[in-house]
Design a protein around this motif. Sequence first.
Motif: not given
Length: 81
Positions: A22-49
């Motif tokens: 629940a703690t992670a879920g709350v933090e993610i929901r509160v900062n969802f735009d940041d979480f989304t940006a970080l996941s997109k950066a991770n996707q970019t990094a995986a594709n780059r590799l």
Amino acid sequence: MISSWAENVQNYFPNVCGLRDATAGVEIRVNFDDFTALSKANQTAANRLLTAAKSGDSGAMMEGLKYLGSSCKACHKLYKD
């Protein structure tokens, strides 16, 4: 594949209760735009590799691996650890 996970990870954190961590879920929901940006950066990094691996360039692969690791850590530091 990491890229596919990164593309869809936001779907695992709906705006309803009942998440195991629940703690992670709350933090993610509160900062969802940041979480989304970080996941997109991770996707970019995986594709780059993946692109580097297909090229056979060991230097590019090491660079891509470092970039991927950094993108994982950036999100886990805020939302997992």
